[in-house]
Scaffold this motif. Structure first.
Motif, short mmCIF file in Angstrom:
data_model
loop_
_atom_site.label_atom_id
_atom_site.label_comp_id
_atom_site.label_asym_id
_atom_site.label_seq_id
_atom_site.Cartn_x
_atom_site.Cartn_y
_atom_site.Cartn_z
N MET A 109 3.30 4.39 1.06
CA MET A 109 3.54 3.91 -0.29
C MET A 109 4.21 2.55 -0.15
O MET A 109 5.41 2.46 0.11
CB MET A 109 4.45 4.90 -1.05
N LEU A 110 3.43 1.48 -0.32
CA LEU A 110 3.91 0.12 -0.05
C LEU A 110 3.92 -0.75 -1.29
O LEU A 110 4.06 -1.98 -1.19
CB LEU A 110 3.04 -0.51 1.04
N SER A 111 3.80 -0.15 -2.47
CA SER A 111 3.84 -0.89 -3.72
C SER A 111 5.27 -0.98 -4.25
O SER A 111 6.20 -0.39 -3.69
CB SER A 111 2.94 -0.24 -4.77
N GLU A 112 5.43 -1.68 -5.37
CA GLU A 112 6.76 -1.90 -5.96
C GLU A 112 7.32 -0.69 -6.67
O GLU A 112 8.52 -0.43 -6.63
CB GLU A 112 6.70 -3.06 -6.97
N ILE A 136 0.78 -5.89 3.40
CA ILE A 136 -0.39 -5.08 3.76
C ILE A 136 -1.50 -5.94 4.35
O ILE A 136 -2.15 -5.57 5.33
CB ILE A 136 -0.91 -4.31 2.53
N ALA A 137 -1.71 -7.12 3.79
CA ALA A 137 -2.78 -7.99 4.26
C ALA A 137 -2.59 -8.41 5.71
O ALA A 137 -3.56 -8.74 6.41
CB ALA A 137 -2.88 -9.22 3.36
N GLN A 138 -1.34 -8.39 6.20
CA GLN A 138 -1.05 -8.82 7.56
C GLN A 138 -1.07 -7.68 8.56
O GLN A 138 -1.02 -7.91 9.78
CB GLN A 138 0.31 -9.52 7.60
N ILE A 139 -1.09 -6.45 8.07
CA ILE A 139 -1.11 -5.30 8.98
C ILE A 139 -2.44 -5.26 9.72
O ILE A 139 -3.50 -5.33 9.10
CB ILE A 139 -0.90 -3.98 8.20
N PRO A 140 -2.41 -5.17 11.04
CA PRO A 140 -3.67 -5.13 11.80
C PRO A 140 -4.39 -3.80 11.65
O PRO A 140 -3.97 -2.93 10.88
CB PRO A 140 -3.22 -5.38 13.23
N GLN A 141 -5.46 -3.63 12.39
CA GLN A 141 -6.27 -2.41 12.33
C GLN A 141 -5.40 -1.17 12.50
O GLN A 141 -4.53 -1.10 13.37
CB GLN A 141 -7.33 -2.43 13.43
N ILE A 142 -5.62 -0.18 11.62
CA ILE A 142 -4.89 1.08 11.66
C ILE A 142 -5.82 2.18 12.16
O ILE A 142 -6.92 2.37 11.64
CB ILE A 142 -4.35 1.45 10.26
N ASP A 143 -5.37 2.87 13.19
CA ASP A 143 -6.21 3.93 13.75
C ASP A 143 -6.20 5.18 12.88
O ASP A 143 -7.25 5.80 12.67
CB ASP A 143 -5.74 4.26 15.17
N ALA A 144 -5.03 5.56 12.39
CA ALA A 144 -4.94 6.79 11.58
C ALA A 144 -3.88 6.64 10.51
O ALA A 144 -2.85 6.00 10.71
CB ALA A 144 -4.62 7.98 12.48
N LEU A 173 -5.63 -0.94 2.07
CA LEU A 173 -5.67 -0.49 3.46
C LEU A 173 -7.00 0.09 3.91
O LEU A 173 -7.33 0.06 5.10
CB LEU A 173 -4.59 0.57 3.69
N LYS A 174 -7.77 0.64 2.99
CA LYS A 174 -8.88 1.54 3.36
C LYS A 174 -9.90 0.94 4.31
O LYS A 174 -10.45 1.65 5.17
CB LYS A 174 -9.58 2.04 2.09
N ASP A 175 -10.16 -0.36 4.21
CA ASP A 175 -11.18 -0.96 5.06
C ASP A 175 -10.71 -1.24 6.48
O ASP A 175 -11.51 -1.58 7.34
CB ASP A 175 -11.70 -2.26 4.42
N LYS A 176 -9.40 -1.10 6.71
CA LYS A 176 -8.88 -1.34 8.06
C LYS A 176 -8.38 -0.05 8.71
O LYS A 176 -7.74 -0.08 9.75
CB LYS A 176 -7.77 -2.40 8.04
#
Length: 379
Positions: free
Chosen positions: A136-139, A160-168, A187-190
């Motif tokens: 939960m990364l919103s305001e 969020i835009a700077q977070i690299p690829q997330i495995d799980a 996040l969903k596309d990464k």
């Protein structure tokens, strides 16, 4: 007299129209707003019915424990959300440590480390994998910004835009302070794979996550992922995002097992015997991230008081605990530092180590007790 009657009639008509418009707007919002998530198909409900925890279209706690609140108590709880509580928020925005994407991407197969976003959201790195927990990364933890209070900090350790690829991604349940529409959309596309308790997949699918990326687990079920094993274990809580979907999705705690470590994440839970059962069955744990915040005497069965948090850490046989579910939002009627002050006192009494890193600080799970740096006191 007739004139007064006419005025009263006009006032009543006006009030009725306003209430009618508000009702229509509310219904349209609930019906059309994507934040409320998806609905289970009949085929999905048939799958849920195979669970011992599912009956008559609802999931339930062990022993049938419910959050029973009278109408009067419910009004108290709602009113408390807007009540002025001394020091319920920091005097100024919390300062968070910043981390850049290069630092995160550079992690290889080092020891397990994590970064706390506040509340129950984490980025964990273990065995070369990037794992997000309850992101939960919103305001505001609500279906609309007007319906909740803002985060204690004006920014995140990393956007969020700077977070690299997330495995799980691991999700414990579907309440707004744990499962956030805006965060998932970004996040969903990464994300390679989402792991959730039963029923949460319907929300993710409604938000555009491909079905093949979602793994739903019942309590006691496990899933292997690269060098890791994720096990869904019981919690004593409830679920729901709208006005008519109470307990239609399951809630859980999580175990993360690697070849070298075992980690427990409590999700949201009241204190009960399931902690000892988990400890006896799966423990000991190198660290347990334990719910400690947003408690109230009105809902003692579904959230722990800090003293119970410390005891739950002993029950699951954790070498150390980190109190979570605090430090980001006001969702109950206690000061924002009450959770950490009380859990530290109890932990000292029962002799369990506590780790409380600053928000955004990259921390190794084998780090020594960090409570000597009581950063919250400077806020």
């Amino acid at each position: 007299m007739k004139r007064i009657v006419k005025i009263i009639k006009k006032m009543l008509i006006t009030i009725g129209i306003v209430m009618g418009v508000m009702t229509i707007v509310g219904l349209l919002f609930v019906t059309m707003s994507p934040q409320f998530g998806g609905k289970a198909t009949k085929e999905q409900q048939k799958e849920y019915a195979k669970s011992e925890n599912y009956k008559d279209g609802k999931f339930s706690n062990l022993g049938g424990v419910k959050m029973d609140m009278s109408g009067k108590d419910m009004l108290k709880a709602i009113g408390g959300m807007f009540k002025s509580i001394p020091e319920s928020r920091p005097a100024s925005d919390l300062m968070v440590q910043k981390v850049d994407s290069i630092n995160i991407a550079a992690y290889a197969h080092e020891k397990t480390r994590f970064m706390w976003f506040g509340h129950s959201a984490f980025l964990m790195q273990t065995q070369g994998q990037n794992i997000l927990i309850d992101p939960m990364l919103s305001e505001v933890p609500a279906p609309h910004p007007w319906l909740g209070g803002k985060r204690f900090s004006d920014s995140l350790p990393i956007e969020i835009a700077q977070i690299p690829q997330i495995d799980a991604v691991l999700i414990s349940h579907d309440h707004y302070d744990h499962l956030d529409y805006e965060s998932i959309i970004q996040l969903k596309d990464k994300v390679r794979r989402f792991f959730t308790p039963l029923g949460i997949g319907k929300h993710l699918i409604a938000w555009g996550v491909p079905k093949e990326k979602i793994v739903e687990l019942d309590w006691g079920q496990k899933a292997s992922f690269n060098e890791l094993t994720f096990i869904s274990t019981p919690a004593q809580h409830f679920s729901g995002r709208g006005v008519s979907d109470r307990d239609t999705t399951l809630w859980c705690s999580w175990i993360i097992q690697s070849p070298t470590e075992k980690i427990f994440f409590s999700g949201d839970s009241g204190y009960a015997s399931h902690f000892k059962t988990i400890g006896d069955t799966y423990g000991p744990f190198d660290i347990a991230f334990m719910e400690c915040g947003q408690y109230n005497t009105l809902w003692p069965s579904v959230h722990m008081f800090p003293e119970e948090t410390a005891q739950a850490g002993v029950d699951v046989k954790a070498k150390k605990i980190m109190p979570i579910h605090w430090g980001a939002f006001k969702l109950a009627q206690h000061s924002w530092t009450d959770p950490v002050q009380r859990v530290l006192k109890k932990a000292e009494e029962i002799n369990i180590d506590v780790l409380i890193p600053e928000i955004g600080k990259l921390t190794y799970i084998d780090q020594e007790d960090s409570t000597s740096n009581q950063w919250w006191k400077a806020m």
